[in-house]
Write an enzyme that holds these catalytic residues in place. Structure first.
Site, PDB file in Angstrom:
ATOM      1  N   GLN A 200       0.860  -1.181   0.000  1.00  0.00           N
ATOM      2  CA  GLN A 200       0.000   0.000   0.000  1.00  0.00           C
ATOM      3  C   GLN A 200       0.896   1.231   0.000  1.00  0.00           C
ATOM      4  OE1 GLN A 200      -3.663  -0.731   0.117  1.00  0.00           O
ATOM      5  NE2 GLN A 200      -2.550  -2.568  -0.515  1.00  0.00           N
ATOM      6  N   GLY A 241     -11.969   2.524   3.629  1.00  0.00           N
ATOM      7  CA  GLY A 241     -10.925   1.716   3.011  1.00  0.00           C
ATOM      8  C   GLY A 241     -10.047   2.489   2.041  1.00  0.00           C
ATOM      9  N   HIS A 242      -9.080   1.753   1.470  1.00  0.00           N
ATOM     10  CA  HIS A 242      -8.083   2.388   0.604  1.00  0.00           C
ATOM     11  C   HIS A 242      -8.695   2.900  -0.700  1.00  0.00           C
ATOM     12  CE1 HIS A 242      -7.013  -1.947  -0.964  1.00  0.00           C
ATOM     13  NE2 HIS A 242      -8.260  -1.617  -1.206  1.00  0.00           N
ATOM     14  N   ASN A 243      -8.156   4.030  -1.147  1.00  0.00           N
ATOM     15  CA  ASN A 243      -8.544   4.685  -2.404  1.00  0.00           C
ATOM     16  C   ASN A 243      -9.991   5.167  -2.434  1.00  0.00           C
ATOM     17  OD1 ASN A 243      -6.170   2.667  -3.434  1.00  0.00           O
ATOM     18  ND2 ASN A 243      -6.219   4.584  -4.603  1.00  0.00           N
TER      19      ASN A 243
END
Length: 344
Positions: A200, A241-243
């Site tokens: 990440q 969460g990511h993005n």
């Protein structure tokens, strides 16, 4: 603390309708919980019974309200809720003022950019190399700020908040206790019988005037950025969460969970315990009711309920139909009982 009714009325531009203008108020409470000496407020006709039974010494009531409680003084104002807030802000519990200084137990790496006369860094805070702290930044006790992070002017990290490496906070951002910004996104690939971690390598960017409640987490992007737009307010225990991209001036309520790569428009309201699946787009000015599950893109401006989330009107009709099932089954049994035995 003792404040007369006349002074309160003067502060909020109200009028004492009944009671002694020199009577003293010593506290603040809701209609239901108020005791003698307390000030309360009434702004919704649904709570008329609570108004009639309140033990408060004084109540703020709307202009033109005539059904006054028998045992409380009343002050008439245009907006009781806002006037109550104004009074509490003036006379109630006050947050500690910003006081610049660096506690001796703080650990600050070489190369941190900050003016020790214009920031506040509390006990046992850890700030790594390359961090930039703008004026009026407050880093509370036990906080961690990772390398090369940037924190804008007037932002505040409350006790034990964490901002990991490379993340960017704008101006007047508030992170309450135990918030974690920039932990790794939940990214794995299944290969050769095991889960392989996907690096990440992105950041989290939080724009101006965002407030994030205690225990909430915002993961760093796999690449690029996880991005929280200007003015958005996030409650306690929210997972992002990511993005994920969250637009401007959104509201996200406790225990909501937003999976990776979701895009949320501006002015969206997400109620408690909502779940949003990955890669979904939620249009601007949408409202997601409590505990609904979003599994597909939702157009802008709608109100949604249920799992999977559908327009609120459709879900209400579906629920009404389900609630009628016991009566329908009883009706079927009653009709079957009238049939000859061989026709059942």
């Amino acid at each position: 603390m003792k404040i007369s009714l006349s002074d309160l009325a003067l502060l909020v531009g109200g009028t004492v309708l009944c009671g002694d203008p020199l009577a003293q108020i010593t506290g603040f409470a809701s209609l239901k919980e108020a005791l003698p000496g307390d000030l309360s407020f009434f702004h919704d006709s649904r709570y008329g019974e609570r108004l009639a039974r309140t033990r408060a010494s004084a109540v703020l009531v709307p202009l033109g309200w005539t059904d006054l409680p028998p045992n409380a003084s009343c002050i008439s104002v245009s907006d009781p809720s806002r006037s109550f807030e104004q009074i509490v802000e003036t006379y109630g519990f006050q947050p500690a003022p910003f006081t610049p200084g660096v506690h001796p137990s703080a650990v600050i790496a070489d190369g941190v950019s900050y003016d020790p006369q214009r920031v506040s860094i509390g006990p046992n805070a850890v700030i790594e190399a390359g961090v930039e702290l703008a004026p009026e930044v407050e880093i509370g006790p036990g906080c961690f700020v990772g390398r090369n992070a940037v924190i804008g002017a007037g932002s505040s990290l409350r006790a034990n908040a964490t901002v990991h490496a490379e993340c960017i906070l704008g101006e007047r951002v508030t992170l309450h206790s135990s918030v974690v910004i920039g932990a790794d996104g939940f990214g794995y690939e299944f290969s050769q019988g095991r889960h392989r971690k996907v690096r990440q390598a992105g950041i989290v960017q939080i724009d101006n005037d965002v407030e994030i409640g205690a225990g909430s987490t915002i993961d760093r992007a796999r690449f690029g950025r996880t991005w929280i737009g200007e003015g958005t307010k996030i409650d306690n225990l929210v997972q992002i969460g990511h993005n994920v991209v969250v637009g401007r001036h959104c509201i996200i309520v406790a225990c909501a969970a937003i999976a990776g790569s979701v895009v949320i428009g501006d002015y969206v309201v997400i109620a408690a315990q909502v779940g949003i699946a990955g890669h979904v787009h939620v249009g601007s000015q949408s409202t997601l009711a409590a505990r609904c599950g979003v599994t597909r893109d939702l157009p802008a401006g709608g109100k949604y309920l249920g799992f999977p989330a559908i327009p609120a009107g459709e879900e209400k009709r579906r629920l009404a139909s389900i609630n009628r099932l016991p009566q329908l089954l009883a009706r079927i049994k009653e009709l079957e009982s009238r049939l000859p035995t061989g026709d059942k």
